[in-house]
Scaffold this motif. Structure first.
Motif, PDB file in Angstrom:
ATOM      1  N   LYS A 218      39.444  43.607  44.091  1.00  0.00           N
ATOM      2  CA  LYS A 218      40.496  43.998  43.138  1.00  0.00           C
ATOM      3  C   LYS A 218      41.754  44.437  43.887  1.00  0.00           C
ATOM      4  CE  LYS A 218      42.299  45.845  39.294  1.00  0.00           C
ATOM      5  NZ  LYS A 218      43.475  46.437  39.870  1.00  0.00           N
ATOM      6  N   THR A 221      43.481  41.250  45.576  1.00  0.00           N
ATOM      7  CA  THR A 221      44.013  40.123  44.801  1.00  0.00           C
ATOM      8  C   THR A 221      44.612  40.514  43.462  1.00  0.00           C
ATOM      9  OG1 THR A 221      41.885  39.738  43.793  1.00  0.00           O
ATOM     10  CG2 THR A 221      42.325  38.547  45.805  1.00  0.00           C
ATOM     11  N   GLU A 222      44.439  41.754  43.015  1.00  0.00           N
ATOM     12  CA  GLU A 222      44.971  42.191  41.724  1.00  0.00           C
ATOM     13  C   GLU A 222      44.413  41.405  40.554  1.00  0.00           C
ATOM     14  OE1 GLU A 222      48.940  43.440  41.385  1.00  0.00           O
ATOM     15  OE2 GLU A 222      48.358  44.929  42.870  1.00  0.00           O
ATOM     16  N   VAL A 223      43.210  40.872  40.699  1.00  0.00           N
ATOM     17  CA  VAL A 223      42.542  40.190  39.596  1.00  0.00           C
ATOM     18  C   VAL A 223      41.264  40.956  39.331  1.00  0.00           C
ATOM     19  CG1 VAL A 223      41.274  38.098  39.018  1.00  0.00           C
ATOM     20  CG2 VAL A 223      43.525  37.923  39.996  1.00  0.00           C
ATOM     21  N   VAL A 224      40.953  41.184  38.026  1.00  0.00           N
ATOM     22  CA  VAL A 224      39.804  42.042  37.741  1.00  0.00           C
ATOM     23  C   VAL A 224      38.492  41.269  37.654  1.00  0.00           C
ATOM     24  CG1 VAL A 224      41.055  43.906  36.651  1.00  0.00           C
ATOM     25  CG2 VAL A 224      40.307  41.978  35.275  1.00  0.00           C
ATOM     26  N   ASN A 225      38.558  39.975  37.382  1.00  0.00           N
ATOM     27  CA  ASN A 225      37.319  39.219  37.251  1.00  0.00           C
ATOM     28  C   ASN A 225      36.845  38.773  38.638  1.00  0.00           C
ATOM     29  OD1 ASN A 225      35.260  37.505  36.617  1.00  0.00           O
ATOM     30  ND2 ASN A 225      36.362  36.438  35.009  1.00  0.00           N
ATOM     31  N   MET A 226      35.715  39.343  39.070  1.00  0.00           N
ATOM     32  CA  MET A 226      35.252  39.052  40.436  1.00  0.00           C
ATOM     33  C   MET A 226      34.920  37.585  40.618  1.00  0.00           C
ATOM     34  SD  MET A 226      32.672  42.194  40.982  1.00  0.00           S
ATOM     35  CE  MET A 226      33.145  43.833  40.557  1.00  0.00           C
ATOM     36  N   TYR A 229      38.330  35.629  41.194  1.00  0.00           N
ATOM     37  CA  TYR A 229      38.924  35.709  42.534  1.00  0.00           C
ATOM     38  C   TYR A 229      38.004  35.128  43.584  1.00  0.00           C
ATOM     39  CZ  TYR A 229      36.920  40.522  43.395  1.00  0.00           C
ATOM     40  OH  TYR A 229      36.140  41.611  43.563  1.00  0.00           O
TER      41      TYR A 229
ATOM     42  N   PRO B  63      30.407  41.369  36.194  1.00  0.00           N
ATOM     43  CA  PRO B  63      31.281  41.506  37.374  1.00  0.00           C
ATOM     44  C   PRO B  63      32.767  41.440  37.032  1.00  0.00           C
ATOM     45  CG  PRO B  63      30.324  39.321  37.324  1.00  0.00           C
ATOM     46  CD  PRO B  63      29.729  40.070  36.179  1.00  0.00           C
ATOM     47  N   ILE B  64      33.216  42.332  36.170  1.00  0.00           N
ATOM     48  CA  ILE B  64      34.641  42.443  35.851  1.00  0.00           C
ATOM     49  C   ILE B  64      35.012  43.898  36.092  1.00  0.00           C
ATOM     50  CG2 ILE B  64      36.344  42.333  34.015  1.00  0.00           C
ATOM     51  CD1 ILE B  64      34.630  40.022  32.838  1.00  0.00           C
ATOM     52  N   VAL B  65      35.985  44.110  36.987  1.00  0.00           N
ATOM     53  CA  VAL B  65      36.271  45.468  37.456  1.00  0.00           C
ATOM     54  C   VAL B  65      36.738  46.358  36.310  1.00  0.00           C
ATOM     55  CG1 VAL B  65      37.659  46.830  39.026  1.00  0.00           C
ATOM     56  CG2 VAL B  65      36.882  44.566  39.707  1.00  0.00           C
ATOM     57  N   PRO B  76      28.412  38.929  42.075  1.00  0.00           N
ATOM     58  CA  PRO B  76      29.182  37.781  41.579  1.00  0.00           C
ATOM     59  C   PRO B  76      29.062  36.514  42.421  1.00  0.00           C
ATOM     60  CG  PRO B  76      30.641  39.338  42.601  1.00  0.00           C
ATOM     61  CD  PRO B  76      29.289  39.948  42.653  1.00  0.00           C
TER      62      PRO B  76
ATOM     63  N   ALA C  32      41.766  35.293  34.635  1.00  0.00           N
ATOM     64  CA  ALA C  32      41.809  36.393  35.590  1.00  0.00           C
ATOM     65  C   ALA C  32      41.323  37.705  34.984  1.00  0.00           C
ATOM     66  CB  ALA C  32      43.227  36.565  36.109  1.00  0.00           C
ATOM     67  N   GLU C 111      49.824  40.960  47.065  1.00  0.00           N
ATOM     68  CA  GLU C 111      48.610  40.876  46.260  1.00  0.00           C
ATOM     69  C   GLU C 111      48.879  40.195  44.927  1.00  0.00           C
ATOM     70  OE1 GLU C 111      49.549  43.597  47.848  1.00  0.00           O
ATOM     71  OE2 GLU C 111      47.943  43.830  49.328  1.00  0.00           O
ATOM     72  N   ARG C 114      48.918  36.530  45.122  1.00  0.00           N
ATOM     73  CA  ARG C 114      47.586  35.921  45.126  1.00  0.00           C
ATOM     74  C   ARG C 114      47.097  35.718  43.703  1.00  0.00           C
ATOM     75  NH1 ARG C 114      44.095  38.334  50.149  1.00  0.00           N
ATOM     76  NH2 ARG C 114      42.535  36.881  49.409  1.00  0.00           N
ATOM     77  N   MET C 118      46.405  32.068  41.904  1.00  0.00           N
ATOM     78  CA  MET C 118      45.160  31.705  41.226  1.00  0.00           C
ATOM     79  C   MET C 118      45.436  31.104  39.861  1.00  0.00           C
ATOM     80  SD  MET C 118      42.300  34.542  41.887  1.00  0.00           S
ATOM     81  CE  MET C 118      42.872  35.632  43.129  1.00  0.00           C
TER      82      MET C 118
END
Lengths: 263, 124, 152
Positions: A218, A221-226, A229, B63-65, B76, C32, C111, C114, C118
């Motif tokens: 997180k 990459t600033e994306v929440v879905n592991m 990313y 697996p979503i933060v 994940p 995302a 960041e 990135r 994506m």
């Protein structure tokens, strides 16, 4: 994960798999396969892998069924009865073969981690070796990497740690500061080894890749879905290849079937 | 009674073996090419089940933060691998179906045995 | 794909298709932040065309969805992916980071680039998957006899 729902769904899935293989009507087999895929998607959502469940529902139950029905509309709908002797023997041969294979799989079952084990090798760490704790415990508590530990880790064929943090009594993280210190390579320490005191021995574990993946993705990459990313960033070469595979499959189908003299 | 716990706590692994063997049986024993493809599909989903089962964690979440969440997430990495595998599996399925359609156009049948007989007749 | 037209199926598909497509776009864009992404969205978008083919017949669908455009789109998606990677390689001078989206020439910090990279890549994947699913279904479902009387 709820075992009772899991077991119920998986039993239905086994029955559906048998039906899909045995039924003579190919259209019926295709529809059963669609139901099978959809139940599989439910099992996966129930096992917390939402992305895989989503993909299976769209691809497995949707696109696969549509493709199979389209192909059936151009070929035969019913499976023919087998008449010649050589083919009639095939099921028996196959049965013997799969039973032998099944025995092998049952034999190796004891090495498989229990379902839902959060400390298993794919989910957390692998044990490397254990060593005597007598002198080095004080060093570890003060954040100094003992020579003895470095020696043992190198003997096991791994990179030597450069620092230690005390997590709680009797548990430590050993980390390595990467040598590359370019601006965007995240020069901060990465935890590699986990050390735990068991009696008067120290157990040294190696963290799996996934620990870093989950903890720092997180931030990086600033994306929440592991999964996203992982798919589009960490493993982006892989995904580029995969997209190329789909493209190639489409081109192959065009080359095989599109012979109408015009584009 | 230890072996009962052993059996119960790995129920996903047993289902994986059973489904995989059913798929393999379909691929070997069935003469119909479409049936073979269905067997292949079942085989592939069995492998996916194995991977996703390995990733699951008791008490873990998707697996979503989530900001401020300190508990466990499920793993994940197998999900990413399987996502790739599912899409590749549909690509291989499409190519296989295209080949089957071509075989049907060429030989008028999708039974493997009959195709081989026609092939032999044409050669002699 | 018979010549008879079914009013119910056609009307329901006409109503459903825009919503399926909207949902597919939502899935691609929100890859995302939640479950979903290029593959799922692409397959759902492709499925909307599959529904169109099933409901209106393959000849009518062929007139709406051009074969030429479809083939071009499938190549375009992979190209978007590869070109995003190439841009990273060019602008990350000296670092030689193919597909490291952090080097994309965007006015945000590393960041966030990135994350945006994506998104571009997911759109590329979505386009390819959508075009390929449609194209494969067209080719699998096409029968030679339907070719006759087709004036193109």
């Amino acid at each position: 994960m709820i075992p009772s729902i899991d077991i119920a769904l998986l039993s239905i899935i086994v029955v559906l798999a048998i039906v899909a293989i045995t039924v003579k009507d190919l259209l019926a087999a295709t529809m059963v396969l669609g139901v099978y895929s959809f139940l599989m998607a439910m099992v996966w959502v129930e096992m917390h892998s939402v992305d895989v469940g989503f993909t299976e529902a769209a691809v497995g139950a949707g696109a696969t069924t549509a493709f199979l029905i389209a192909a059936l509309s151009r070929t035969a709908r019913h499976e023919k009865e087998v008449t010649d002797k050589k083919t009639k023997r095939l099921p028996a041969v196959a049965l013997v073969f799969i039973i032998l294979l099944g025995v092998i799989f049952v034999y190796i079952a004891e090495d498989i981690p229990a379902f839902g084990d959060s400390d298993s090798a794919p989910n957390k760490y692998v044990k490397l070796f254990s060593m005597d704790a007598d002198e080095i415990e004080n060093d570890l508590n003060q954040g100094i990497v003992p020579e003895k530990l470095i020696g043992s880790v190198k003997e096991a064929g791994f990179q030597a740690p450069t620092g230690v943090i005390n997590l709680r009594k009797g548990e430590w993280d050993a980390f390595i500061i990467p040598e590359e210190t370019t601006q965007h390579f995240y020069p901060k320490e990465q935890k590699y080894y986990f050390i735990k005191k068991e009696g008067d021995k120290l157990d040294v574990y190696r963290y799996s890749l996934i620990v870093r993946w989950v903890e720092e993705g997180k931030e990086e990459t600033e994306v929440v879905n592991m999964v996203t990313y992982g798919l589009a960033d960490y493993r982006s070469y892989d995904t580029l290849g995969e997209t190329a595979v789909i493209f190639t499959a489409g081109v192959s189908v065009i080359l095989l079937l599109r012979r109408r003299g015009k584009l | 009674m230890e072996w009962i716990t052993e059996i119960l706590e790995k129920y996903n692994y047993w289902t994986f073996i059973i489904i995989m063997l059913i798929g393999l049986y379909g691929m070997i024993a069935k003469d119909n090419l479409i049936k073979k493809i269905i067997g292949l599909s079942i085989f592939q989903t069995a492998i996916f089940l194995f991977y996703v089962s390995l990733a699951d964690v008791i008490g873990g979440t998707e697996p979503i933060v989530i900001e401020g969440y300190t508990g466990l997430y499920v793993n994940p990495l197998p999900h990413v691998l399987i996502l790739t595998a599912i899409v590749v599996s549909v690509a291989t399925l499409a190519v296989a179906l295209a080949l089957i359609i071509r075989i049907h156009e060429e030989y008028g049948t999708i039974e493997e045995r009959e195709v081989l007989i026609k092939e032999r007749d044409a050669a002699s | 794909m018979s010549k008879e037209r079914d009013v119910i199926i056609e009307t329901v598909s006409r109503l459903m298709i825009p919503f399926i497509q909207l949902f597919a776009l939502y899935v691609i864009i929100h890859g995302a932040g939640g479950p979903g992404g290029g593959f799922q969205g692409g397959v759902i978008f492709g499925s909307s065309f599959v529904l169109f083919i099933i409901a209106f017949g393959i000849t009518a669908a062929r007139k709406k969805v051009s074969e030429r455009v479809n083939t071009a789109l499938s190549a375009l998606g992979v190209s978007i992916y590869a070109v995003v990677g190439l841009l990273c390689l060019i602008f990350g001078l000296g670092a030689a980071q193919y597909l490291n989206y952090g080097y994309l020439p965007l006015p945000v910090h590393f960041e966030e680039r990135r994350a945006l990279g994506m998104d571009f890549v997911e759109i590329g994947i979505g386009i390819t998957v959508m075009a390929i699913v449609t194209s494969i279904f067209f080719d699998l479902a096409w029968k030679e006899e339907e070719d006759e009387g087709d004036s193109e």
